[in-house]
Design a protein around this motif. Structure first.
Motif, PDB file in Angstrom:
ATOM      1  N   ALA A  31       0.799  -1.221   0.000  1.00 55.26           N
ATOM      2  CA  ALA A  31       0.000   0.000   0.000  1.00 55.26           C
ATOM      3  C   ALA A  31       0.835   1.275   0.000  1.00 55.26           C
ATOM      4  O   ALA A  31       0.322   2.343  -0.352  1.00 55.26           O
ATOM      5  CB  ALA A  31      -0.960   0.010   1.188  1.00 55.26           C
ATOM      6  N   VAL A  32       2.109   1.202   0.365  1.00 54.72           N
ATOM      7  CA  VAL A  32       2.932   2.416   0.379  1.00 54.72           C
ATOM      8  C   VAL A  32       3.538   2.719  -0.994  1.00 54.72           C
ATOM      9  O   VAL A  32       4.165   3.757  -1.171  1.00 54.72           O
ATOM     10  CB  VAL A  32       4.044   2.372   1.456  1.00 54.72           C
ATOM     11  CG1 VAL A  32       3.462   2.138   2.836  1.00 54.72           C
ATOM     12  CG2 VAL A  32       5.110   1.368   1.118  1.00 54.72           C
ATOM     13  N   PHE A  33       3.342   1.834  -1.962  1.00 55.50           N
ATOM     14  CA  PHE A  33       3.893   2.017  -3.307  1.00 55.50           C
ATOM     15  C   PHE A  33       2.831   2.529  -4.277  1.00 55.50           C
ATOM     16  O   PHE A  33       1.640   2.276  -4.106  1.00 55.50           O
ATOM     17  CB  PHE A  33       4.414   0.679  -3.849  1.00 55.50           C
ATOM     18  CG  PHE A  33       5.727   0.248  -3.263  1.00 55.50           C
ATOM     19  CD1 PHE A  33       6.923   0.597  -3.875  1.00 55.50           C
ATOM     20  CD2 PHE A  33       5.764  -0.521  -2.107  1.00 55.50           C
ATOM     21  CE1 PHE A  33       8.133   0.194  -3.338  1.00 55.50           C
ATOM     22  CE2 PHE A  33       6.974  -0.926  -1.570  1.00 55.50           C
ATOM     23  CZ  PHE A  33       8.165  -0.572  -2.186  1.00 55.50           C
ATOM     24  N   THR A  34       3.287   3.178  -5.336  1.00 61.11           N
ATOM     25  CA  THR A  34       2.418   3.484  -6.465  1.00 61.11           C
ATOM     26  C   THR A  34       2.111   2.163  -7.171  1.00 61.11           C
ATOM     27  O   THR A  34       2.872   1.195  -7.031  1.00 61.11           O
ATOM     28  CB  THR A  34       3.097   4.446  -7.452  1.00 61.11           C
ATOM     29  OG1 THR A  34       4.297   3.843  -7.950  1.00 61.11           O
ATOM     30  CG2 THR A  34       3.404   5.797  -6.809  1.00 61.11           C
ATOM     31  N   PRO A  35       1.019   2.075  -7.932  1.00 62.32           N
ATOM     32  CA  PRO A  35       0.698   0.813  -8.618  1.00 62.32           C
ATOM     33  C   PRO A  35       1.816   0.309  -9.539  1.00 62.32           C
ATOM     34  O   PRO A  35       1.977  -0.896  -9.717  1.00 62.32           O
ATOM     35  CB  PRO A  35      -0.561   1.156  -9.421  1.00 62.32           C
ATOM     36  CG  PRO A  35      -1.190   2.272  -8.661  1.00 62.32           C
ATOM     37  CD  PRO A  35      -0.037   3.074  -8.105  1.00 62.32           C
ATOM     38  N   ASP A  36       2.605   1.217 -10.105  1.00 64.51           N
ATOM     39  CA  ASP A  36       3.714   0.822 -10.972  1.00 64.51           C
ATOM     40  C   ASP A  36       5.049   0.774 -10.211  1.00 64.51           C
ATOM     41  O   ASP A  36       6.114   0.726 -10.815  1.00 64.51           O
ATOM     42  CB  ASP A  36       3.830   1.775 -12.166  1.00 64.51           C
ATOM     43  CG  ASP A  36       4.163   3.209 -11.741  1.00 64.51           C
ATOM     44  OD1 ASP A  36       4.000   3.551 -10.539  1.00 64.51           O
ATOM     45  OD2 ASP A  36       4.577   4.002 -12.609  1.00 64.51           O
ATOM     46  N   GLY A  37       4.975   0.758  -8.889  1.00 60.30           N
ATOM     47  CA  GLY A  37       6.176   0.798  -8.061  1.00 60.30           C
ATOM     48  C   GLY A  37       7.060  -0.429  -8.224  1.00 60.30           C
ATOM     49  O   GLY A  37       6.604  -1.499  -8.630  1.00 60.30           O
ATOM     50  N   THR A  38       8.338  -0.247  -7.888  1.00 57.86           N
ATOM     51  CA  THR A  38       9.306  -1.350  -7.945  1.00 57.86           C
ATOM     52  C   THR A  38      10.210  -1.316  -6.718  1.00 57.86           C
ATOM     53  O   THR A  38      10.424  -0.266  -6.107  1.00 57.86           O
ATOM     54  CB  THR A  38      10.195  -1.284  -9.199  1.00 57.86           C
ATOM     55  OG1 THR A  38      10.946  -0.066  -9.187  1.00 57.86           O
ATOM     56  CG2 THR A  38       9.371  -1.392 -10.472  1.00 57.86           C
ATOM     57  N   TYR A  39      10.733  -2.494  -6.398  1.00 56.18           N
ATOM     58  CA  TYR A  39      11.731  -2.658  -5.333  1.00 56.18           C
ATOM     59  C   TYR A  39      12.949  -3.296  -5.980  1.00 56.18           C
ATOM     60  O   TYR A  39      12.819  -4.279  -6.715  1.00 56.18           O
ATOM     61  CB  TYR A  39      11.192  -3.555  -4.219  1.00 56.18           C
ATOM     62  CG  TYR A  39      12.217  -3.804  -3.137  1.00 56.18           C
ATOM     63  CD1 TYR A  39      12.398  -2.878  -2.117  1.00 56.18           C
ATOM     64  CD2 TYR A  39      13.011  -4.940  -3.144  1.00 56.18           C
ATOM     65  CE1 TYR A  39      13.345  -3.085  -1.124  1.00 56.18           C
ATOM     66  CE2 TYR A  39      13.966  -5.152  -2.157  1.00 56.18           C
ATOM     67  CZ  TYR A  39      14.132  -4.223  -1.153  1.00 56.18           C
ATOM     68  OH  TYR A  39      15.065  -4.423  -0.188  1.00 56.18           O
ATOM     69  N   SER A  40      14.125  -2.751  -5.704  1.00 53.09           N
ATOM     70  CA  SER A  40      15.351  -3.272  -6.301  1.00 53.09           C
ATOM     71  C   SER A  40      16.308  -3.754  -5.229  1.00 53.09           C
ATOM     72  O   SER A  40      16.553  -3.062  -4.240  1.00 53.09           O
ATOM     73  CB  SER A  40      16.047  -2.189  -7.131  1.00 53.09           C
ATOM     74  OG  SER A  40      15.210  -1.758  -8.177  1.00 53.09           O
ATOM     75  N   ALA A  41      16.829  -4.952  -5.443  1.00 58.30           N
ATOM     76  CA  ALA A  41      17.878  -5.547  -4.611  1.00 58.30           C
ATOM     77  C   ALA A  41      18.340  -6.806  -5.322  1.00 58.30           C
ATOM     78  O   ALA A  41      17.692  -7.279  -6.268  1.00 58.30           O
ATOM     79  CB  ALA A  41      17.365  -5.879  -3.213  1.00 58.30           C
TER      80      ALA A  41
END
Length: 138
Positions: A31-41
């Motif tokens: 819920a804290v991300f935009t719908p097109d959000g990404t996480y990188s690692a």
């Protein structure tokens, strides 16, 4: 909204992320991300639909974050936030920082991108070992 209001809103957004990760509450993390959000690692970037599997594979524990440095630019912003993760059973730590981009949405500020950088005992800074997470792709 003033710059101070925007900064407080982004800081609260990041606090919600840290608390949700600590509690293992995947829906609140998403819920804290935009719908097109990404996480990188781990040498890759993950869209939101892959984030639940990434969270499930991650160690559990306390996500202790510091005050972020945030640069506002209208309806977008960038920031860097320090992290100390303490694993729950052995109390081993991982340290590093997130580099983020944020977007103002109709629902308030949201993370658009979050990229993890680990700080190693050697002093090296990197995004993690590419093999640390195996994607469920065929």
């Amino acid at each position: 909204m003033s710059d101070t209001d925007d900064l407080v809103a982004i800081e609260q957004l990041l606090a919600r992320y840290a608390v949700a990760m600590t509690r293992g509450d995947v829906d609140r993390v998403l819920a804290v991300f935009t719908p097109d959000g990404t996480y990188s690692a781990f040498g890759d970037s993950y869209p939101l639909d892959e984030l639940p599997a990434l969270i499930a594979a991650a160690p559990k524990g306390l996500f202790l974050v510091g005050t972020p440095v945030i640069e506002l630019d209208g309806d977008s912003a960038t920031g860097t936030q320090p992290l100390c993760f303490v694993e729950h059973s052995e109390h081993e730590m991982r340290i590093g920082y997130y580099h983020d981009t944020y977007a103002r949405t109709q629902d308030g500020w949201r993370l658009r991108t979050r990229a993890m950088t680990f700080i190693r005992r050697s002093g090296a800074h990197d995004s993690g070992r590419p093999h640390a997470f195996e994607r469920g792709r065929s």
